[in-house]
Design an enzyme around this catalytic site. Structure first.
Site, short mmCIF file in Angstrom:
data_model
loop_
_atom_site.label_atom_id
_atom_site.label_comp_id
_atom_site.label_asym_id
_atom_site.label_seq_id
_atom_site.Cartn_x
_atom_site.Cartn_y
_atom_site.Cartn_z
N GLN A 103 43.02 117.24 -41.46
CA GLN A 103 43.92 116.21 -42.24
C GLN A 103 43.81 116.19 -43.93
OE1 GLN A 103 41.70 111.98 -41.41
NE2 GLN A 103 42.00 113.03 -39.37
N HIS A 105 44.69 113.44 -46.95
CA HIS A 105 45.28 112.00 -47.19
C HIS A 105 45.93 112.16 -48.90
CE1 HIS A 105 42.96 110.96 -43.95
NE2 HIS A 105 41.63 111.22 -44.45
N GLU A 140 37.68 108.75 -48.88
CA GLU A 140 36.79 108.36 -47.67
C GLU A 140 35.40 108.85 -47.99
OE1 GLU A 140 39.52 109.28 -43.61
OE2 GLU A 140 38.53 110.90 -44.50
N HIS A 268 40.33 118.37 -44.25
CA HIS A 268 39.11 118.15 -43.51
C HIS A 268 39.24 117.78 -42.08
CE1 HIS A 268 40.41 114.21 -45.14
NE2 HIS A 268 39.79 113.62 -43.93
N ARG A 287 48.58 115.40 -40.78
CA ARG A 287 47.91 116.16 -40.16
C ARG A 287 48.25 117.74 -40.10
NH1 ARG A 287 48.59 111.54 -37.17
NH2 ARG A 287 46.53 110.55 -36.94
ZN LIG Z 1 40.32 111.67 -43.20
#
Ligand SMILES: [Zn+2]
Length: 406
Positions: A103, A105, A140, A268, A287
């Protein structure tokens, strides 16, 4: 609720995604799992879809998002209230048994405009082809609780050429990566038609899956994860193109206590292990394979940073309080801290915004004025902005603390 109560027990929510393990989170939370359900994530936060619940002094429960809305400026503190208007982070425990999708972001700016565009088009929020669930970015930070394996960013040019050369079935990609063109390489594997994906990957899998099954591969080899992915996701005539990416990205092994930050644009995938995760309060995921879910390749390509990533493994810096380690990142939305505290000791803390404390090991008693809360392993506390309280450690303890950088 009396107006001067500032610390509360908090109850998070379990997410039973299929990739989760069956033992780690139930043991941590003292839950039994007789049906052997997967316990993938434990969420602590105010996300509108899955808010945690605050235990009020009268014993009743209130969703954390509604609780904060009653008096957001006071509960979040003026700085966080002004900048974010809501609790800016989401705090999780993860138990990754089967690997998660690859994925990327989006940035905050990209998420705002893309979310508005999907709303304009009228794509329902829960539609399978909907990319943007909210208008927020989702940087994250994860901290390993066990040996943890993940993919993180593109390999260096040298490492990338080496693995492609060593893997006969992937040598056809070497000329595509001419001039270190990450974009061309990724576009090639993400846009080739499914028939070619199957033709390219079949000989590779025919070679490595038997080695995997006999236990001849180990986790430090890309082949191990490619074979495992094939066994986890692939339908017989539809091999998952995400398997190519396992060879293109850095394969990392974090030891317990080590952390890593995934900024916008860094591809990642979590492969295996348990971690604490702290992120901006968002669900925006683009994705790129290792999944049966929707993949929007142009959108994925648009948000991916096509450059080598030298992994920056974080071990933290000493915090202001004895026993506290901070894990600062460039994200303004959150900061993770770890408290390692000896039995019999006491620490005094002040919450700068609405902060969440998760007891990972041991037992503590929190005291703020006349309010006392006992917390054991797996229990969670909310401290609202300005709360000054003592933690009395009754048993050697490890706590994780979610806050916002000052
Ligand atoms: Zn992630």
């Amino acid at each position: 609720m009396s107006n001067n109560t500032k610390i509360f027990k908090l109850q998070g929510k379990v997410q039973h995604y299929t990739w989760g393990g069956m033992d780690f989170i139930p043991a941590l939370l003292h839950l039994s799992n007789p049906e052997k359900k997967p316990f993938a994530e434990y969420w602590m936060g105010a996300h509108d879809n899955v808010p945690s619940e605050v235990e009020l002094p009268d014993g009743s429960l209130q969703p954390l998002n509604a609780f904060i809305k009653q008096d957001a400026a006071a509960l979040l503190g003026p700085a966080v209230h002004q900048r974010f208007g809501r609790l800016p982070y989401l705090f999780k425990v993860l138990d990754v048994k089967d690997m998660l999708s690859i994925q990327v972001h989006p940035t905050k700016k990209a998420a705002e405009s893309a979310f508005a565009a999907e709303n304009m088009k009228g794509t329902p929020l829960n539609a399978p082809n909907r990319n943007y669930k909210d208008d927020n970015h989702k940087p994250e930070l994860m901290l390993a609780l066990s040996d943890f394996w993940l993919l993180h960013g593109f390999k260096s040019p040298q490492a990338l050429v080496t693995i492609l050369m060593q893997t006969p079935e992937l040598q056809f990609l070497v000329p595509v990566f001419d001039n270190e063109n990450y974009h061309a390489l990724y576009e090639r594997v993400m846009t080739m038609d499914q028939q070619e994906v199957d033709e390219r990957l079949r000989p590779l899998l025919d070679r490595i899956v038997p080695l995997y099954e006999k236990g001849f591969l180990d986790r430090s080899q890309e082949d191990f994860w490619a074979a495992r992915a094939a066994k986890t996701f692939c339908e017989p005539n539809r091999l998952d193109r995400g398997i190519f990416s396992i060879y293109l990205f850095n394969l990392l092994n974090l030891k317990p206590g080590e952390a890593i930050f995934q900024d916008a644009g860094i591809p990642h995938a979590y492969l295996e292990g348990q971690n604490m995760e702290l992120m901006a309060n968002s669900d925006n995921v683009l994705r790129g394979g290792l999944t049966n879910k929707y993949i929007d390749v142009p959108e994925l390509m648009h948000h991916t940073k096509f450059e080598a990533v030298i992994p920056n493994i974080l071990t933290g810096t000493s915090g202001a309080v004895t026993g506290e380690t901070a894990f600062p990142t460039p994200a303004a939305d959150f900061e993770l801290r770890r408290l390692v505290l000896k039995s019999g000791s006491t620490v005094s803390l002040t919450a700068s915004t609405a902060e969440i404390f998760f007891v990972y090991e041991g037992a503590v008693k929190a005291k703020a004025g006349s309010t006392e809360i006992s917390l054991g392993k797996g229990e969670t506390m909310l401290a609202t902005a300005g709360a000054s309280f003592e933690l009395q450690i009754s048993q050697d303890a490890v706590l994780f603390r979610a806050t916002v950088p000052q």
